[in-house]
Design a protein around this motif. Structure first.
Motif, PDB file in Angstrom:
ATOM      1  N   ASN A   4       0.820  -1.210   0.000  1.00 32.99           N
ATOM      2  CA  ASN A   4       0.000   0.000   0.000  1.00 32.99           C
ATOM      3  C   ASN A   4       0.851   1.257   0.000  1.00 32.99           C
ATOM      4  O   ASN A   4       0.440   2.294  -0.518  1.00 32.99           O
ATOM      5  CB  ASN A   4      -0.928   0.012   1.219  1.00 32.99           C
ATOM      6  CG  ASN A   4      -1.985  -1.071   1.153  1.00 32.99           C
ATOM      7  OD1 ASN A   4      -2.446  -1.434   0.075  1.00 32.99           O
ATOM      8  ND2 ASN A   4      -2.356  -1.601   2.301  1.00 32.99           N
ATOM      9  N   ASN A   5       2.022   1.147   0.627  1.00 32.19           N
ATOM     10  CA  ASN A   5       2.927   2.286   0.722  1.00 32.19           C
ATOM     11  C   ASN A   5       4.261   1.897   0.102  1.00 32.19           C
ATOM     12  O   ASN A   5       4.872   0.905   0.527  1.00 32.19           O
ATOM     13  CB  ASN A   5       3.118   2.679   2.190  1.00 32.19           C
ATOM     14  CG  ASN A   5       3.783   4.031   2.366  1.00 32.19           C
ATOM     15  OD1 ASN A   5       4.813   4.311   1.749  1.00 32.19           O
ATOM     16  ND2 ASN A   5       3.218   4.869   3.216  1.00 32.19           N
ATOM     17  N   PHE A 234       5.315   9.565  -5.142  1.00 35.97           N
ATOM     18  CA  PHE A 234       4.275  10.519  -4.745  1.00 35.97           C
ATOM     19  C   PHE A 234       3.412  10.906  -5.940  1.00 35.97           C
ATOM     20  O   PHE A 234       2.180  11.013  -5.831  1.00 35.97           O
ATOM     21  CB  PHE A 234       4.913  11.764  -4.112  1.00 35.97           C
ATOM     22  CG  PHE A 234       5.158  11.623  -2.631  1.00 35.97           C
ATOM     23  CD1 PHE A 234       4.202  12.024  -1.712  1.00 35.97           C
ATOM     24  CD2 PHE A 234       6.343  11.078  -2.159  1.00 35.97           C
ATOM     25  CE1 PHE A 234       4.413  11.890  -0.345  1.00 35.97           C
ATOM     26  CE2 PHE A 234       6.574  10.934  -0.804  1.00 35.97           C
ATOM     27  CZ  PHE A 234       5.603  11.339   0.111  1.00 35.97           C
ATOM     28  N   GLN A 237       0.461   8.713  -6.861  1.00 37.79           N
ATOM     29  CA  GLN A 237      -0.812   8.862  -6.135  1.00 37.79           C
ATOM     30  C   GLN A 237      -1.338  10.306  -6.240  1.00 37.79           C
ATOM     31  O   GLN A 237      -2.151  10.745  -5.422  1.00 37.79           O
ATOM     32  CB  GLN A 237      -0.678   8.435  -4.671  1.00 37.79           C
ATOM     33  CG  GLN A 237       0.117   9.379  -3.782  1.00 37.79           C
ATOM     34  CD  GLN A 237      -0.209   9.201  -2.304  1.00 37.79           C
ATOM     35  OE1 GLN A 237      -1.009   8.345  -1.917  1.00 37.79           O
ATOM     36  NE2 GLN A 237       0.415  10.017  -1.465  1.00 37.79           N
ATOM     37  N   ASP A 238      -0.835  11.014  -7.266  1.00 40.64           N
ATOM     38  CA  ASP A 238      -1.319  12.374  -7.570  1.00 40.64           C
ATOM     39  C   ASP A 238      -1.089  13.354  -6.425  1.00 40.64           C
ATOM     40  O   ASP A 238      -1.938  14.221  -6.143  1.00 40.64           O
ATOM     41  CB  ASP A 238      -2.809  12.355  -7.951  1.00 40.64           C
ATOM     42  CG  ASP A 238      -3.059  11.563  -9.229  1.00 40.64           C
ATOM     43  OD1 ASP A 238      -2.218  11.652 -10.140  1.00 40.64           O
ATOM     44  OD2 ASP A 238      -4.075  10.846  -9.293  1.00 40.64           O
ATOM     45  N   THR A 239       0.026  13.209  -5.746  1.00 43.28           N
ATOM     46  CA  THR A 239       0.443  14.193  -4.749  1.00 43.28           C
ATOM     47  C   THR A 239       1.846  14.673  -5.095  1.00 43.28           C
ATOM     48  O   THR A 239       2.581  14.002  -5.833  1.00 43.28           O
ATOM     49  CB  THR A 239       0.428  13.616  -3.323  1.00 43.28           C
ATOM     50  OG1 THR A 239       1.240  12.424  -3.282  1.00 43.28           O
ATOM     51  CG2 THR A 239      -0.986  13.272  -2.891  1.00 43.28           C
ATOM     52  N   TYR A 268       3.702   9.981   2.767  1.00 40.19           N
ATOM     53  CA  TYR A 268       2.917   9.350   1.699  1.00 40.19           C
ATOM     54  C   TYR A 268       1.540   8.942   2.227  1.00 40.19           C
ATOM     55  O   TYR A 268       0.531   9.053   1.523  1.00 40.19           O
ATOM     56  CB  TYR A 268       3.667   8.132   1.175  1.00 40.19           C
ATOM     57  CG  TYR A 268       3.013   7.447   0.000  1.00 40.19           C
ATOM     58  CD1 TYR A 268       3.313   7.820  -1.304  1.00 40.19           C
ATOM     59  CD2 TYR A 268       2.106   6.392   0.186  1.00 40.19           C
ATOM     60  CE1 TYR A 268       2.713   7.184  -2.392  1.00 40.19           C
ATOM     61  CE2 TYR A 268       1.516   5.750  -0.881  1.00 40.19           C
ATOM     62  CZ  TYR A 268       1.821   6.153  -2.168  1.00 40.19           C
ATOM     63  OH  TYR A 268       1.233   5.515  -3.244  1.00 40.19           O
ATOM     64  N   GLY A 269       1.507   8.472   3.468  1.00 44.09           N
ATOM     65  CA  GLY A 269       0.248   8.014   4.057  1.00 44.09           C
ATOM     66  C   GLY A 269      -0.751   9.114   4.331  1.00 44.09           C
ATOM     67  O   GLY A 269      -1.945   8.840   4.530  1.00 44.09           O
ATOM     68  N   TYR A 270      -0.310  10.374   4.330  1.00 37.12           N
ATOM     69  CA  TYR A 270      -1.242  11.478   4.544  1.00 37.12           C
ATOM     70  C   TYR A 270      -2.058  11.805   3.281  1.00 37.12           C
ATOM     71  O   TYR A 270      -3.037  12.555   3.355  1.00 37.12           O
ATOM     72  CB  TYR A 270      -0.480  12.734   4.995  1.00 37.12           C
ATOM     73  CG  TYR A 270       0.209  12.596   6.334  1.00 37.12           C
ATOM     74  CD1 TYR A 270      -0.339  11.824   7.355  1.00 37.12           C
ATOM     75  CD2 TYR A 270       1.412  13.244   6.581  1.00 37.12           C
ATOM     76  CE1 TYR A 270       0.297  11.701   8.579  1.00 37.12           C
ATOM     77  CE2 TYR A 270       2.060  13.132   7.804  1.00 37.12           C
ATOM     78  CZ  TYR A 270       1.506  12.351   8.807  1.00 37.12           C
ATOM     79  OH  TYR A 270       2.148  12.234  10.009  1.00 37.12           O
ATOM     80  N   HIS A 271      -1.611  11.309   2.118  1.00 35.07           N
ATOM     81  CA  HIS A 271      -2.342  11.487   0.857  1.00 35.07           C
ATOM     82  C   HIS A 271      -2.605  12.967   0.544  1.00 35.07           C
ATOM     83  O   HIS A 271      -3.722  13.350   0.168  1.00 35.07           O
ATOM     84  CB  HIS A 271      -3.681  10.723   0.883  1.00 35.07           C
ATOM     85  CG  HIS A 271      -3.525   9.247   1.070  1.00 35.07           C
ATOM     86  ND1 HIS A 271      -3.131   8.408   0.054  1.00 35.07           N
ATOM     87  CD2 HIS A 271      -3.678   8.458   2.173  1.00 35.07           C
ATOM     88  CE1 HIS A 271      -3.063   7.169   0.522  1.00 35.07           C
ATOM     89  NE2 HIS A 271      -3.384   7.169   1.796  1.00 35.07           N
ATOM     90  N   GLN A 272      -1.590  13.787   0.699  1.00 34.48           N
ATOM     91  CA  GLN A 272      -1.718  15.192   0.348  1.00 34.48           C
ATOM     92  C   GLN A 272      -0.362  15.751  -0.070  1.00 34.48           C
ATOM     93  O   GLN A 272       0.669  15.141   0.198  1.00 34.48           O
ATOM     94  CB  GLN A 272      -2.289  16.007   1.509  1.00 34.48           C
ATOM     95  CG  GLN A 272      -1.410  16.054   2.751  1.00 34.48           C
ATOM     96  CD  GLN A 272      -2.097  16.771   3.899  1.00 34.48           C
ATOM     97  OE1 GLN A 272      -2.920  16.190   4.615  1.00 34.48           O
ATOM     98  NE2 GLN A 272      -1.761  18.039   4.093  1.00 34.48           N
TER      99      GLN A 272
END
Length: 374
Positions: A4-5, A234, A237-239, A268-272
């Protein structure tokens, strides 16, 4: 399954999630392919285990019939511990059919009682041994004989190999060397994090492994390669991870792989999109989670050790710990007392001596120490 990461902080998945180390990987592949054993030296958490796993992955792609084996001997305290772990790592792994494995193990292992179980996932034999001190050397020889009897090329990585120098038994290095040199189908990687001990073991004419391996030392991953790797994942995942933000992270932890990777994993886990405010938040989260364990750790050390640890943390990196200016600035005790404290902190791997100077080994602990009210 894909992780996932992509910023792994434990284990190995595939080349897609492994950053750079192209030159080091090429060196290892060339050495092993041409029958040269390797000594791999790096500070702890710099990525030597990942490099070994990556090399093994590529070896298996090139030659499917090989058997790569990995053992971490850091927790072993004696020759007996080593042999038990060695037996568990090796026995049963060189045969594809369980019945054939059991037959071969029974033919070679006669000095002690092997206990057989089957791996629930793979069905492969797993072996533990019931070993008495009187049987240790005989059993070790039998395991090496079992190795040598196989027709399969075998690559064995012994991680934290400097641990054998701490065993209470005399002559362990010589004993291992005497068997290793007569196993033509097995090649070895001796990896370690205590650089001075590893170099002494493999470059001093006083030691049995003198000039028996090719030496390889690894340091931080190249800044530009790491930036490309990180920003690519990054972007997937579009960040966004701006170049200047990555460079600030890299510099803050001197490129020390595990600490950079751990922070990237959080971000990465913050998705921003990432900015320095988010970086500060992630570091604060990590430090807060570890604060109680850091505080408990310091309770086990005398006040003089703790004062020196805090002084090094304040400076970030100290070229000369025993200099009068450093001692006076941080109100430390006499140079002899500081020297004794430094030795203990180095031995217990709380402080690391890099080419630039002395630093706190755990970079997050260093950040925590700097934030304390002294």
């Amino acid at each position: 399954m894909k992780p996932n990461n992509p910023f792994l902080i434990a284990g190995y998945h595939s080349p897609e999630y492994f950053c750079d180390r192209q030159q080091e990987t090429s060196t290892m592949l060339d050495a092993l392919h041409n029958g040269r054993n390797l000594t791999l030296i790096a500070p702890r958490r710099m990525g030597k285990t990942g490099l070994i796993c990556h090399t093994f992955y590529l070896l298996k792609e090139q030659e499917s019939g090989i058997v790569p084996l990995y053992m971490d001997i850091y927790s072993t305290q004696s020759l007996g511990d080593f042999i038990r772990l060695f037996a568990h790592t090796v026995l049963g792994k060189l045969d594809t059919a369980p019945q054939k494995a059991l037959k071969r193990i029974g033919r070679f292992i006669r000095s002690c009682r092997p206990v057989f179980t089957l791996d629930e996932r793979t069905g492969a034999p797993q072996v533990t041994i019931d070993l008495s001190p009187a049987e240790e050397e005989s059993t070790l020889k039998e395991i090496f004989d079992y190795l040598a009897s196989s027709e399969k090329p075998c690559y064995i990585a012994m991680d934290e190999f400097q641990q054998v120098a701490e065993y209470p038994e005399k002559g362990v290095e010589a004993l291992l060397r005497s068997y290793i040199q007569f196993v033509p189908n097995a090649h070895f990687i001796f990896a370690g994090s205590k650089q001075h001990v590893m170099r002494e073991m493999f470059t001093s004419s006083k030691h049995p492994f003198y000039q028996s391996t090719q030496l390889l030392t690894i340091d931080a991953i190249d800044r530009e390669e790491y930036a490309r790797f990180a920003r690519h994942h990054f972007a997937c995942q579009d960040t966004q991870l701006p170049q200047e933000v990555f460079e600030a992270i890299y510099d803050q932890f001197d490129g020390h792989t595990w600490y950079v990777q751990n922070l990237l994993n959080r971000l990465y886990g913050y998705h921003q999109d990432v900015d320095m405010e988010l970086v500060s938040y992630a570091i604060e989260q990590i430090i807060t989670e570890q604060s109680y364990s850091y505080a408990d750790l310091l309770k086990a050390y005398p006040a003089g050790n703790v004062r020196l640890l805090k002084a090094i943390a304040r400076e970030g990196c100290v070229k000369e710990v025993l200099s009068g200016d450093f001692i006076a600035k941080h109100k430390l005790r006499a140079a002899s007392s500081v020297s004794a404290s430094l030795k203990k902190l180095l031995d217990n791997e709380l402080v690391y001596h890099s080419a630039q100077g002395y630093v706190i080994y755990d970079r997050f602990m260093g950040e925590w120490l700097r934030r304390q009210v002294f």
